[in-house]
Enzyme design. Structure first.
Site, PDB file in Angstrom:
ATOM      1  N   SER A 116      23.715  10.509   8.644  1.00 18.98           N
ATOM      2  CA  SER A 116      23.148   9.219   9.011  1.00 18.98           C
ATOM      3  C   SER A 116      21.644   9.301   9.247  1.00 18.98           C
ATOM      4  CB  SER A 116      23.831   8.697  10.276  1.00 18.98           C
ATOM      5  OG  SER A 116      23.179   7.545  10.776  1.00 18.98           O
ATOM      6  N   TYR A 139      18.958   3.886   6.031  1.00 15.06           N
ATOM      7  CA  TYR A 139      18.781   2.489   6.427  1.00 15.06           C
ATOM      8  C   TYR A 139      17.477   2.005   5.789  1.00 15.06           C
ATOM      9  CZ  TYR A 139      22.494   2.539   9.917  1.00 15.06           C
ATOM     10  OH  TYR A 139      23.714   2.586  10.540  1.00 15.06           O
ATOM     11  N   THR A 165      22.604   1.907   3.096  1.00 12.36           N
ATOM     12  CA  THR A 165      23.398   0.922   3.838  1.00 12.36           C
ATOM     13  C   THR A 165      22.698  -0.432   3.800  1.00 12.36           C
ATOM     14  OG1 THR A 165      24.370   2.583   5.290  1.00 12.36           O
ATOM     15  CG2 THR A 165      24.335   0.318   6.095  1.00 12.36           C
ATOM     16  N   LYS A 261      26.154   1.129   0.205  1.00 16.45           N
ATOM     17  CA  LYS A 261      27.225   1.023   1.202  1.00 16.45           C
ATOM     18  C   LYS A 261      27.127  -0.312   1.941  1.00 16.45           C
ATOM     19  CE  LYS A 261      29.079   3.418   5.289  1.00 16.45           C
ATOM     20  NZ  LYS A 261      28.783   2.427   6.351  1.00 16.45           N
ATOM     21  N   HIS A 286      31.125  -1.776   7.915  1.00 19.99           N
ATOM     22  CA  HIS A 286      30.461  -1.049   8.996  1.00 19.99           C
ATOM     23  C   HIS A 286      31.407  -0.823  10.175  1.00 19.99           C
ATOM     24  CE1 HIS A 286      26.252   0.332   9.479  1.00 19.99           C
ATOM     25  NE2 HIS A 286      26.580   0.450  10.750  1.00 19.99           N
TER      26      HIS A 286
END
Length: 400
Positions: A116, A139, A165, A261, A286
């Site tokens: 992440s 992100y 994402t 995603k 999510h």
């Protein structure tokens, strides 16, 4: 009768729900709320699990299948089972060993971790602590130089795939987290401090190792992120008006395999392939932490598979707790599945060892399930192996 003393009773941990209950006792309320809670009324979070039970598996007898094949390819990598670890922010809050432990457990089991952006270990630390080419989740930041800098670091460190994402233009309405004092900064009250003190081992490790905040942002070229202050800057820097042009720019920046995603709509899935040139998508809401009353991931999968199946890889994220869930996803067109909360339960219980135990529970259950179904390989699973009932099992699992 012989007796053996053990400080931890592993026989009590037979499935993911057992690990969930054990993790609940280990973690302070604030951390548990972060791990377990969803957005709004938690309808989507709960439906992610319940929706699997609206499908039934076909059972074929006397097929002579005693050693089914579990291996497949995920994100261009041979894996020993169709399961990888999803990007989960602040894994170090569940156990100080966090993302490093998860990545090591994944590769020991023959699979991978998607690291992440909000990990508690840096991109380089995880790469240096492992041997395999894991994957990096990004992100999308409004500040393109920062996004480019993170992608370059991941590429230089050897990460083999990028997963962007796209379903977090703003944080979801996570009322439980706010009620628990989780935020930037975290609000500590006497009651919350007392609750943490009741978990002395967790507290000691948290103070000693200080792996409770996201760190990949440290020493950014344009944003000087540092710990919790950096996380606050990061959320403010998120691109709320993210569009397909931005994804095309990221695709051009990243030279490896590229995935998107947070897709739940077949039209969006098609655009991800046609407009962006993505190698695949991750069907995900999510974990029910963003838009409450969005579709359960498994409910969104069939239409997406019908639209882009055969043209791109499709992965499912959300609600997987049993091998039957994995099988259901593969039957409906998924290439593989990602685990989020389940591996955090294992991490909280026993660090790297606990994550490995979660993966092996699913491996054993998947092996057994395929034999009972009479199916020789996970690659043979398709819709001929599944039936839709339209009704979920009542009282799916005790969530006490």
């Amino acid at each position: 009768m012989a007796f053996r003393y053990a400080w931890r009773d592993f026989s009590a941990l037979q499935n993911i729900e057992d690990y969930r209950k054990r993790a609940r006792r280990i973690l302070p309320d604030m951390i548990w709320t972060y791990v377990e809670s969803g957005a709004g009324d938690h309808l989507t979070r709960l439906d992610n699990e319940a929706a699997f039970t609206r499908w039934k598996l076909r059972q074929r007898c006397l097929t002579g299948q005693a050693a089914p094949s579990l291996g497949t390819i995920m994100c261009g990598v041979d894996v020993s089972l169709p399961v990888a670890l999803a990007p989960t922010g602040l894994a170090g809050a569940s156990h100080w060993s966090g993302d490093v432990a998860a990545a090591r457990a994944a590769e020991a089991a023959g699979t991978r971790l998607a690291l992440s952006t909000a990990s508690c270990y840096s991109i380089e630390e995880v790469a240096q602590a492992t041997k395999s080419n894991h994957w990096f989740q990004l992100y999308p930041f409004a500040d393109r130089p920062v996004a480019s800098w993170l992608m370059r670091r991941a590429s230089d460190a050897g990460y083999g795939a990028l997963i962007v994402t796209v379903d977090v233009p703003v944080p979801g309405n996570r009322e439980g987290e706010r009620r628990a004092g989780i935020g930037m900064p975290t609000v500590l009250t006497p009651a919350r401090i007392l609750d943490i003190a009741r978990r002395p081992r967790w507290m000691a490790n948290a103070l000693l190792h200080r792996r409770n905040v996201p760190v990949p942002y440290v020493e950014a070229e344009r944003l000087r992120f540092d710990g919790a202050a950096g996380a606050r800057q990061a959320w403010r820097a998120m691109q709320q008006d993210l569009g397909w042009d931005d994804l095309r720019w990221m695709r051009d920046q990243w030279r490896g395999r590229f995935y998107i995603k947070g897709i739940l709509d077949a039209d969006d899935a098609e655009k991800a392939i046609d407009l962006v040139g993505a190698d695949g998508i991750v069907v995900s809401n999510h974990g029910g932490r963003q838009l409450d009353r969005a579709m359960a991931s498994i409910d969104a999968l069939p239409a997406i598979s019908d639209r882009i199946g055969g043209r791109a890889e499709i992965y499912l994220d959300g609600g997987v707790r049993r091998a039957a869930d994995i099988v259901t996803a593969l039957c409906l067109g998924a290439t593989g599945v990602f685990l989020g909360r389940p591996y955090l339960y294992g991490l909280a219980v026993a660090g790297e060892k606990g994550v490995g135990e979660i993966i092996e529970l699913l491996r054993s259950d998947l092996h057994r399930t395929l034999i009972l179904m009479g199916c020789r390989s996970v690659r043979d699973l398709d819709r001929s192996w599944i039936l839709k009932t339209g009704e979920e099992v009542p009282q799916l699992r005790h969530r006490g």
